[in-house]
Design an enzyme around this catalytic site. Structure first.
Site, short mmCIF file in Angstrom:
data_model
loop_
_atom_site.label_atom_id
_atom_site.label_comp_id
_atom_site.label_asym_id
_atom_site.label_seq_id
_atom_site.Cartn_x
_atom_site.Cartn_y
_atom_site.Cartn_z
N LEU A 44 0.87 -1.18 0.00
CA LEU A 44 0.00 0.00 0.00
C LEU A 44 0.90 1.23 0.00
O LEU A 44 2.09 1.13 0.28
CB LEU A 44 -0.90 0.01 1.24
CG LEU A 44 -1.91 -1.14 1.32
CD1 LEU A 44 -2.60 -1.17 2.67
CD2 LEU A 44 -2.95 -1.02 0.20
N SER A 45 0.33 2.40 -0.29
CA SER A 45 1.20 3.58 -0.35
C SER A 45 1.91 3.77 0.98
O SER A 45 3.05 4.23 1.02
CB SER A 45 0.42 4.83 -0.76
OG SER A 45 -0.58 5.12 0.18
N GLU A 46 1.26 3.42 2.10
CA GLU A 46 1.93 3.51 3.39
C GLU A 46 1.53 2.38 4.32
O GLU A 46 0.37 1.95 4.33
CB GLU A 46 1.60 4.83 4.10
CG GLU A 46 2.77 5.77 4.22
CD GLU A 46 2.98 6.55 2.95
OE1 GLU A 46 4.12 7.01 2.74
OE2 GLU A 46 2.04 6.72 2.18
N THR A 47 2.52 1.91 5.08
CA THR A 47 2.27 1.04 6.23
C THR A 47 2.80 1.77 7.46
O THR A 47 3.94 2.24 7.46
CB THR A 47 2.98 -0.32 6.07
OG1 THR A 47 2.42 -0.99 4.92
CG2 THR A 47 2.79 -1.19 7.29
#
Length: 288
Positions: A44-47
């Protein structure tokens, strides 16, 4: 070892829209290399990784935690939507009893609080400065082709380039613009741009009235071709549009295919409150 993990859609109240972030709750310290491996796996774009600052801390009772954010490619200094998602996990899943949560991050202390059905983030506000077209001409050509650019700004703190399209365009033109962000990597020769914001003034009439401005955000330098809804970009956009519109309270919409809405309020202390809704779509455990 089991690590609780959640997927939260941020800046939306509906599953499968807004911006998804993975959130990990770390009871114990994680080997350093595992942060990036997990973020790459989640893709995902961020974790986000929430960690206890002291062994006796408790996810349901403590009010201050460490927070880090990783894209599939590397660690980043600020991520708004994953902070919103992290606060949502603590407030809604862990039933944290505090009215305000503080996160210790690479961008300093960030606070999150609940206001009715929104979570409000207290973020830094980043000033933009005029940018000479000649330096970034190739990058802009790669992004918008022959579209008319009305203003060009740069935020040195965040390394984000803000490209304002002509007021003659409407939201649908921004939404339909085909952008090949992979091309940005070869077009950006200066090394100083790490994120590109396309933005457009809102329309006070028509079917989309009510939004003060629109945007799309691209960060291929961080392995994110297009980010669906971006809190950190709005920490830049807020200062720009507040100055342009003469407003401190604004409603913004990020025009990605998933889309998301952000409520913005500039504070008197040089920071900005950015509020959004959330939808928790997945709860599980990582087995390490």
């Amino acid at each position: 070892m089991q690590v609780p993990i959640f997927t939260v859609d941020a800046f939306t109240n509906r599953p499968f829209s807004g911006n998804p972030a993975a959130v990990c709750l770390l009871e114990n310290d994680l080997d350093e290399d595992l942060h990036q491996k997990i973020a790459t796996e989640m893709n995902l774009s961020e974790t986000a990784f929430i960690r206890k600052l002291h062994p006796e801390d408790d996810f349901t009772k403590s009010s201050c935690f460490g927070l880090r954010w990783f894209t599939p490619a590397n660690e980043v200094p600020l991520c708004g939507h994953a902070t919103l998602a992290s606060a949502a996990v603590l407030f809604h899943v862990q039933k944290n009893t505090n009215s305000v949560l503080t996160f210790v991050t690479l961008s300093g202390e960030l606070k999150a609080r609940q206001v009715e059905d929104h979570i409000v983030l207290d973020l830094p506000l980043y000033i933009t400065y005029p940018q000479v077209l000649k330096e970034v001409e190739e990058l802009i050509k790669a992004a918008v082709g022959d579209m008319i650019v009305q203003d060009l700004r740069y935020s040195p703190d965040t390394k984000k380039l803000l490209v304002r399209l002509s007021d003659a365009y409407d939201r649908s033109m921004l939404e339909e613009l085909q952008v090949s962000a992979q091309r940005f990597l070869s077009a950006e020769k200066t090394g100083k741009v790490k994120g590109l914001i396309l933005t457009l003034k809102g329309n006070s009439s028509g079917k989309h009235k009510g939004h003060d401005f629109y945007s799309r955000y691209f960060a291929p330098w961080y392995g994110v071709l297009e980010d669906p809804v971006t809190g950190s970009a709005h920490a830049v956009l807020s200062s720009y549009w507040s100055e342009q519109l003469g407003k401190k309270e604004m409603l913004a919409f990020q025009c990605s295919h998933r889309g998301g809405e952000l409520k913005i309020s500039l504070r008197n202390d040089g920071r900005v409150d950015i509020a959004g809704q959330i939808a928790i779509v997945l709860k599980g455990n990582l087995t390490l």
